[in-house]
Write a protein that holds these residues in place. Structure first.
Motif, PDB file in Angstrom:
ATOM      1  N   UNK A 210      66.078 -18.337  40.659  1.00  0.00           N
ATOM      2  CA  UNK A 210      65.257 -19.805  40.184  1.00  0.00           C
ATOM      3  C   UNK A 210      63.996 -19.399  40.538  1.00  0.00           C
ATOM      4  N   UNK A 211      63.353 -18.956  41.581  1.00  0.00           N
ATOM      5  CA  UNK A 211      61.951 -18.651  41.719  1.00  0.00           C
ATOM      6  C   UNK A 211      61.357 -17.805  40.680  1.00  0.00           C
ATOM      7  N   UNK A 212      62.122 -16.700  40.508  1.00  0.00           N
ATOM      8  CA  UNK A 212      61.616 -15.592  39.654  1.00  0.00           C
ATOM      9  C   UNK A 212      61.662 -16.020  38.182  1.00  0.00           C
ATOM     10  N   UNK A 213      62.603 -16.799  37.993  1.00  0.00           N
ATOM     11  CA  UNK A 213      62.754 -17.328  36.555  1.00  0.00           C
ATOM     12  C   UNK A 213      61.690 -18.147  36.243  1.00  0.00           C
ATOM     13  N   UNK A 214      61.114 -18.990  37.256  1.00  0.00           N
ATOM     14  CA  UNK A 214      60.119 -20.030  37.084  1.00  0.00           C
ATOM     15  C   UNK A 214      58.950 -19.501  36.817  1.00  0.00           C
ATOM     16  N   UNK A 215      58.525 -18.456  37.623  1.00  0.00           N
ATOM     17  CA  UNK A 215      57.060 -17.903  37.268  1.00  0.00           C
ATOM     18  C   UNK A 215      57.233 -16.834  36.138  1.00  0.00           C
ATOM     19  N   UNK A 216      58.183 -16.400  35.851  1.00  0.00           N
ATOM     20  CA  UNK A 216      58.483 -15.521  34.398  1.00  0.00           C
ATOM     21  C   UNK A 216      58.314 -16.637  33.347  1.00  0.00           C
ATOM     22  N   UNK A 217      58.802 -17.743  33.448  1.00  0.00           N
ATOM     23  CA  UNK A 217      58.703 -18.835  32.359  1.00  0.00           C
ATOM     24  C   UNK A 217      57.307 -19.323  32.104  1.00  0.00           C
ATOM     25  N   UNK A 218      56.721 -19.395  33.217  1.00  0.00           N
ATOM     26  CA  UNK A 218      55.256 -19.928  33.412  1.00  0.00           C
ATOM     27  C   UNK A 218      54.633 -18.967  32.425  1.00  0.00           C
ATOM     28  N   UNK A 219      54.461 -17.545  33.031  1.00  0.00           N
ATOM     29  CA  UNK A 219      53.939 -16.472  32.370  1.00  0.00           C
ATOM     30  C   UNK A 219      54.239 -16.295  30.863  1.00  0.00           C
ATOM     31  N   UNK A 220      55.568 -16.487  30.348  1.00  0.00           N
ATOM     32  CA  UNK A 220      55.745 -16.206  28.826  1.00  0.00           C
ATOM     33  C   UNK A 220      55.104 -17.515  28.320  1.00  0.00           C
ATOM     34  N   UNK A 221      54.997 -18.644  29.062  1.00  0.00           N
ATOM     35  CA  UNK A 221      54.476 -19.811  28.035  1.00  0.00           C
ATOM     36  C   UNK A 221      52.737 -19.667  28.131  1.00  0.00           C
ATOM     37  N   UNK A 222      52.181 -18.885  28.891  1.00  0.00           N
ATOM     38  CA  UNK A 222      50.704 -18.704  28.958  1.00  0.00           C
ATOM     39  C   UNK A 222      50.537 -17.422  28.062  1.00  0.00           C
ATOM     40  N   UNK A 223      51.449 -16.494  28.036  1.00  0.00           N
ATOM     41  CA  UNK A 223      51.260 -15.515  27.213  1.00  0.00           C
ATOM     42  C   UNK A 223      51.621 -15.923  25.548  1.00  0.00           C
ATOM     43  N   UNK A 224      52.125 -16.987  25.390  1.00  0.00           N
ATOM     44  CA  UNK A 224      52.069 -17.716  24.036  1.00  0.00           C
ATOM     45  C   UNK A 224      53.028 -16.531  23.054  1.00  0.00           C
ATOM     46  N   UNK A 225      52.444 -16.533  22.115  1.00  0.00           N
ATOM     47  CA  UNK A 225      53.194 -15.513  20.758  1.00  0.00           C
ATOM     48  C   UNK A 225      52.743 -14.205  20.823  1.00  0.00           C
ATOM     49  N   UNK A 226      52.080 -13.856  21.895  1.00  0.00           N
ATOM     50  CA  UNK A 226      51.730 -12.313  21.925  1.00  0.00           C
ATOM     51  C   UNK A 226      52.911 -11.389  21.481  1.00  0.00           C
ATOM     52  N   UNK A 227      52.622 -10.457  21.027  1.00  0.00           N
ATOM     53  CA  UNK A 227      53.492  -9.422  20.678  1.00  0.00           C
ATOM     54  C   UNK A 227      53.571  -8.245  21.674  1.00  0.00           C
ATOM     55  N   UNK A 228      54.411  -7.854  22.215  1.00  0.00           N
ATOM     56  CA  UNK A 228      54.137  -6.603  23.068  1.00  0.00           C
ATOM     57  C   UNK A 228      54.956  -5.510  22.631  1.00  0.00           C
ATOM     58  N   UNK A 229      53.986  -4.572  21.654  1.00  0.00           N
ATOM     59  CA  UNK A 229      54.603  -3.613  20.964  1.00  0.00           C
ATOM     60  C   UNK A 229      54.499  -2.384  21.808  1.00  0.00           C
ATOM     61  N   UNK A 230      55.172  -2.147  22.664  1.00  0.00           N
ATOM     62  CA  UNK A 230      55.008  -1.143  23.791  1.00  0.00           C
ATOM     63  C   UNK A 230      55.925   0.089  23.257  1.00  0.00           C
TER      64      UNK A 230
END
Length: 305
Positions: A210-230
């Motif tokens: 739950x804790x890791x999913x929460x901060x990953x979800x917050x980061x995903x929201x802050x990253x928005x629709x950026x594309x990670x083409x790695x």
């Protein structure tokens, strides 16, 4: 850029070497300290005891700091300062809050306390190194999942899948970590009321997920629709960090006979991480643009020099 790459590699090597020395110390030196003391001259016994105490007290701190710096340089160089900080700050703040809540109230992980060996304790409860390790292992797990799912559509499914898979990888690390850190000859924390799963409460794993999913979800929201083409090769650092941390925990746990938790860590962590890494594109043939209602967003710069 070359200096950053050099510093990143030095810190990554330091991170892995610290783990190797720590593993050797915990498995070979600490269990046989009395035999070693009896075999050396009396004049050297104090020096040996001092060196063991100092290495056990500071080794975990050095290891985590090397990991922090290596992954931070990697994130800055590969993702840019904005994406790096918008993952690190939520990860550190949310994990520290969960750890303080956990050590103070027993929620969400269970009733536990930290011992010495991981550095200065914030509020006398949580070593400052703990949220730092949540960050660099969390980012490593999330990037492996996020890049592997980059072509999944619709976009919301991609983000949800990356968060859930990233949290699964992160929590799977703890299957091997818990026995190593709390049930062996040199523990770093202990459970006031040992749980049913090899001394660990089942609640602990729900708290980790739950804790890791929460901060990953917050980061995903802050990253928005950026594309990670790695490229796949650009995920080597996160993969090595993830695998080396799991290997360290697994080595200690296996020495203590905890084969089932280690097996779960491999099944739900190591194998999926390798498969997700392999799913990443081996090459980037052209700059990718993110779809946003007919508009395009510039891709993240991923140049590797």
């Amino acid at each position: 850029m070359n200096q950053l790459v050099r510093a990143e590699r030095i810190c990554l090597i330091g991170h892995i070497a610290s783990k190797a020395f720590g593993l050797a110390g915990l498995l070979l030196v600490v269990p046989h300290a009395e035999a070693i003391l009896s075999a050396i001259a009396a004049s050297g016994q104090n020096v040996f005891q001092w060196s063991v105490e100092r290495s056990m007290a500071g080794g975990g701190v050095i290891d985590i700091l090397f990991g922090l710096i290596a992954v931070s340089i990697y994130a800055y160089r590969t993702l840019g300062i904005k994406l790096w900080l918008t993952f690190m700050l939520p990860a550190v703040c949310i994990s520290l809050s969960s750890e303080l809540l956990g050590t103070g109230t027993g929620f969400p992980f269970g009733d536990y306390s930290y011992l010495s060996g991981l550095g200065y304790k914030i509020a006398g409860l949580v070593p400052f190194t703990i949220p730092l390790s949540w960050f660099y292992m969390g980012l490593s797990a999330y990037l492996i999942a996020r890049v592997a799912l980059q072509t999944v559509k619709p976009m919301w499914l991609r983000h949800v899948g990356a968060v859930l898979l990233g949290a699964m990888l992160f929590t799977s690390w703890d299957f091997a970590l818990e026995p190593a850190m709390s049930q062996t000859s040199f523990p770093f924390w202990y459970w006031h009321q040992p749980g049913a799963f090899f001394g660990t409460p089942y609640q602990n794993y729900a708290g980790w997920f739950g804790t890791s999913a929460l901060f990953m979800a917050v980061a995903a929201f802050l990253w928005g629709k950026v594309s990670l083409q790695l490229k796949r090769s650009q995920l080597n650092i996160p993969l090595v960090v993830y695998l080396s941390n799991v290997a360290f925990a697994a080595g200690i746990s296996l020495a203590g006979g905890y084969w089932l938790p280690v097996s779960l860590s491999i099944i739900f962590g190591v194998i999926p991480a390798l498969l997700l890494w392999w799913m990443a594109q081996p090459n980037v043939t052209k700059p990718a643009m993110e779809e946003t209602h007919g508009m395009s967003v510039a891709p993240v710069e991923v140049a590797l020099k």
